[in-house]
Design a protein around this motif. Structure first.
Motif, PDB file in Angstrom:
ATOM      1  N   SER A 174      -5.038 -46.832 -19.281  1.00 26.29           N
ATOM      2  CA  SER A 174      -5.205 -47.942 -18.617  1.00 26.29           C
ATOM      3  C   SER A 174      -4.218 -48.682 -18.122  1.00 26.29           C
ATOM      4  O   SER A 174      -2.973 -48.610 -18.735  1.00 26.29           O
ATOM      5  CB  SER A 174      -5.951 -49.065 -19.753  1.00 26.29           C
ATOM      6  OG  SER A 174      -6.083 -50.326 -18.944  1.00 26.29           O
ATOM      7  N   GLU A 197      -7.117 -41.272 -22.414  1.00 21.54           N
ATOM      8  CA  GLU A 197      -7.411 -42.336 -21.111  1.00 21.54           C
ATOM      9  C   GLU A 197      -6.303 -43.043 -21.043  1.00 21.54           C
ATOM     10  O   GLU A 197      -5.518 -43.516 -21.992  1.00 21.54           O
ATOM     11  CB  GLU A 197      -8.516 -42.892 -21.054  1.00 21.54           C
ATOM     12  CG  GLU A 197      -9.920 -42.063 -21.444  1.00 21.54           C
ATOM     13  CD  GLU A 197     -11.172 -42.946 -21.980  1.00 21.54           C
ATOM     14  OE1 GLU A 197     -11.818 -43.392 -21.421  1.00 21.54           O
ATOM     15  OE2 GLU A 197     -10.828 -43.079 -23.275  1.00 21.54           O
ATOM     16  N   VAL A 253       0.163 -42.215 -10.682  1.00 15.08           N
ATOM     17  CA  VAL A 253      -0.409 -43.529 -10.122  1.00 15.08           C
ATOM     18  C   VAL A 253       0.514 -44.130  -9.018  1.00 15.08           C
ATOM     19  O   VAL A 253       1.681 -43.892  -8.864  1.00 15.08           O
ATOM     20  CB  VAL A 253      -0.725 -44.629 -11.035  1.00 15.08           C
ATOM     21  CG1 VAL A 253      -1.890 -44.302 -12.034  1.00 15.08           C
ATOM     22  CG2 VAL A 253       0.666 -45.139 -11.951  1.00 15.08           C
ATOM     23  N   THR A 290      -2.800 -46.308 -23.806  1.00 14.65           N
ATOM     24  CA  THR A 290      -3.437 -45.178 -23.831  1.00 14.65           C
ATOM     25  C   THR A 290      -4.526 -45.083 -24.918  1.00 14.65           C
ATOM     26  O   THR A 290      -4.021 -45.727 -25.914  1.00 14.65           O
ATOM     27  CB  THR A 290      -2.259 -44.034 -24.016  1.00 14.65           C
ATOM     28  OG1 THR A 290      -1.779 -44.227 -25.211  1.00 14.65           O
ATOM     29  CG2 THR A 290      -1.253 -44.016 -22.926  1.00 14.65           C
ATOM     30  N   THR A 343      -9.992 -51.329 -17.582  1.00 12.48           N
ATOM     31  CA  THR A 343     -10.463 -50.299 -17.159  1.00 12.48           C
ATOM     32  C   THR A 343      -9.477 -48.981 -17.615  1.00 12.48           C
ATOM     33  O   THR A 343      -8.408 -49.031 -17.742  1.00 12.48           O
ATOM     34  CB  THR A 343     -10.445 -50.216 -15.427  1.00 12.48           C
ATOM     35  OG1 THR A 343      -8.940 -50.374 -15.186  1.00 12.48           O
ATOM     36  CG2 THR A 343     -11.008 -51.393 -15.017  1.00 12.48           C
ATOM     37  N   TRP A 344     -10.206 -47.785 -17.472  1.00 11.91           N
ATOM     38  CA  TRP A 344      -9.532 -46.729 -18.130  1.00 11.91           C
ATOM     39  C   TRP A 344      -9.702 -45.630 -17.232  1.00 11.91           C
ATOM     40  O   TRP A 344     -10.954 -45.392 -16.583  1.00 11.91           O
ATOM     41  CB  TRP A 344     -10.111 -46.189 -19.288  1.00 11.91           C
ATOM     42  CG  TRP A 344      -9.744 -47.102 -20.562  1.00 11.91           C
ATOM     43  CD1 TRP A 344     -10.617 -48.358 -20.888  1.00 11.91           C
ATOM     44  CD2 TRP A 344      -8.749 -47.251 -21.309  1.00 11.91           C
ATOM     45  NE1 TRP A 344     -10.363 -48.933 -22.095  1.00 11.91           N
ATOM     46  CE2 TRP A 344      -9.106 -48.367 -22.374  1.00 11.91           C
ATOM     47  CE3 TRP A 344      -7.682 -46.356 -21.534  1.00 11.91           C
ATOM     48  CZ2 TRP A 344      -7.998 -48.665 -23.175  1.00 11.91           C
ATOM     49  CZ3 TRP A 344      -6.614 -46.775 -22.432  1.00 11.91           C
ATOM     50  CH2 TRP A 344      -6.886 -48.113 -23.328  1.00 11.91           C
ATOM     51  N   LYS A 345      -8.771 -44.700 -17.191  1.00 16.63           N
ATOM     52  CA  LYS A 345      -8.912 -43.323 -16.210  1.00 16.63           C
ATOM     53  C   LYS A 345      -8.456 -42.218 -17.280  1.00 16.63           C
ATOM     54  O   LYS A 345      -7.332 -42.295 -17.856  1.00 16.63           O
ATOM     55  CB  LYS A 345      -7.506 -43.327 -15.252  1.00 16.63           C
ATOM     56  CG  LYS A 345      -8.098 -43.965 -13.862  1.00 16.63           C
ATOM     57  CD  LYS A 345      -7.263 -43.820 -12.649  1.00 16.63           C
ATOM     58  CE  LYS A 345      -7.470 -45.007 -11.715  1.00 16.63           C
ATOM     59  NZ  LYS A 345      -6.257 -45.648 -11.077  1.00 16.63           N
ATOM     60  N   ALA A 346      -9.170 -40.842 -17.069  1.00 21.83           N
ATOM     61  CA  ALA A 346      -8.730 -39.873 -17.822  1.00 21.83           C
ATOM     62  C   ALA A 346      -7.392 -39.475 -17.304  1.00 21.83           C
ATOM     63  O   ALA A 346      -7.022 -39.141 -16.094  1.00 21.83           O
ATOM     64  CB  ALA A 346      -9.657 -38.845 -17.495  1.00 21.83           C
ATOM     65  N   LEU A 386      -0.605 -39.037 -16.205  1.00 24.27           N
ATOM     66  CA  LEU A 386      -1.224 -39.477 -15.140  1.00 24.27           C
ATOM     67  C   LEU A 386      -0.207 -40.043 -13.937  1.00 24.27           C
ATOM     68  O   LEU A 386       0.579 -40.890 -14.215  1.00 24.27           O
ATOM     69  CB  LEU A 386      -1.944 -40.816 -15.560  1.00 24.27           C
ATOM     70  CG  LEU A 386      -3.136 -41.399 -14.642  1.00 24.27           C
ATOM     71  CD1 LEU A 386      -4.212 -40.512 -14.121  1.00 24.27           C
ATOM     72  CD2 LEU A 386      -3.538 -42.602 -15.034  1.00 24.27           C
TER      73      LEU A 386
END
Ligand code: MSS
Length: 366
Positions: A290, A288, A319, A330, A296-299, A317
């Motif tokens: 951040s 993940e 963005v 990470t 907050t975290w995103k896969a 990722l």
């Protein structure tokens, strides 16, 4: 790039611009030079020697190098040529120094101040240790460890146990262990342990003995200092000893490798964040990212080849970033359910740092 000390002669073939030379025996890869194609080229793989390497003469005729094997039903000596007739395998794995990430420990542990570059993902080829053991009649009864000895010439007049590079790992580790003579498709160079090296996938760097001379199945761990008191996980201010855990299994870890241009802001808009993630002793499960320092975290998506349990995976990722300051972190999780902790686990020598906070980067967007 470049700068710092010059590469030592035995590693003169390394990509100088991509490496930080801490000393003649400690050379790391720059964070921005990991690339995105999974495998670390040999000329960008870090180097760590506890003793000066042996003479380059030992890699002139690799097949002639001989290995003594003991603690098996039929102990004996085998040359690399003999080993080549016993079996063949290849394994992709993360090779990582126990002290990688040491630079972030606030108590300034002694040893090389590595950041992330004392690690690489490489392919080793050689014979499975299992095949060698089978050919020699199996492990002798009561043996609990696989103990291997490096081929360095030891200085005279000192107790060999104080300097010898000799490590023991639990005997079960032989299941995946390899006696390797090839790295990334070419003969194993001296800098990485040629002519023959023991590879223990999933274990920290120090357990992968270079220019191996002796492979022994033993009832006890090696009496060498490097086994008994060094490479142990113990509290700050204490003395290392065999009552503390040995640095064996590799922890789960990850870090961003691009964009990484400290001091250089990125233009606002779309940015592809990318890095490497490894499960350590267990396979990687997920990673993940951040953008806000871990709130907050995103896969992230893994991309590129999956080269098995012991390899790392590249991830990315994409963005959209507005102008501002971001703290990009990470966090990897492995199959066992271990996730990187926020904080490093303090220990005297600064081993096994897998803190996501320490590995995070600042990104300025304008
Ligand atoms: N081996 C030998 N023989 N010697 C020495 O010194 N070191 C260790 C390993 N092995 C040694 C050996 C260490 S410590 C490490 S990391 C590794 O190795 C590295 O590898 P490269 O190839 O990279 O150089 Mo720390 O945990």
């Amino acid at each position: 790039a470049g700068g710092g000390k010059a590469l030592p002669e035995y590693a003169a073939w390394k990509d100088a611009d991509a490496m930080v030379v801490h000393s003649a025996n400690t050379i790391e890869l720059r964070r921005e030079d990991f690339g995105h194609s999974t495998i670390t080229p040999s000329n960008r793989l870090y180097v760590r020697n506890n003793l000066n390497p042996p003479s380059a003469d030992i890699v002139k005729d690799p097949d002639a190098w001989s290995l003594e094997v003991s603690g098996v039903a039929r102990p004996g000596s085998l040359t690399v040529a003999d080993l080549k007739r016993l079996g063949l395998t290849a394994v992709t794995m993360v090779l990582q120094c126990s002290g990688n990430g040491r630079a972030w420990f606030p108590h300034k542990p002694s040893g090389t101040q590595w950041t992330v570059g004392a690690a690489g993902c490489v392919v080793f080829a050689g014979v499975p240790v299992k095949d060698v053991v089978k050919a020699l009649g199996g492990v002798a009864g009561g043996m609990k460890y696989m103990t291997s000895t490096g081929g360095e010439i030891l200085p005279e007049g000192v107790d060999p146990n104080t300097v010898r590079v000799e490590r023991s790992v639990p005997v079960e580790a032989m299941e995946d262990a390899v006696l390797a003579w090839e790295l990334n498709g070419a003969a194993l160079p001296l800098a990485h342990g040629g002519p023959l090296r023991l590879i223990v996938p999933g274990y920290m760097g120090v357990n992968n003995i270079k220019y191996i001379r002796h492979l022994a199945f033993t009832a006890e761990q090696s009496p060498a200092k490097i086994q008994q008191s060094s490479y142990r996980f113990y509290p700050v201010g204490e003395k290392g000893s065999d009552k503390y855990p040995s640095i064996w299994e590799m922890p789960v870890n990850s870090w961003i490798t691009s964009p990484y241009e400290p001091g250089k802001p990125q233009p606002a808009g779309r940015v592809v964040l990318s890095g490497v993630a490894m499960g350590g002793f267990h396979a990687l499960k997920e990673v993940e990212v951040s953008l806000d320092g871990g709130q907050t975290w995103k896969a992230a998506d893994s991309f590129g080849p999956d080269m098995g349990r012991y390899a790392w995976r590249t991830f990315a990722l994409a963005v959209d970033l507005k102008p501002g300051k971001y703290q990009i972190a990470t966090r990897a999780t492995n199959d066992k359910g271990d996730a990187q902790p926020k904080e490093r686990q303090d220990n005297n020598r600064g081993y096994n740092n897998n803190s996501w906070l320490d590995h995070s980067i600042e990104l300025e967007v304008v």
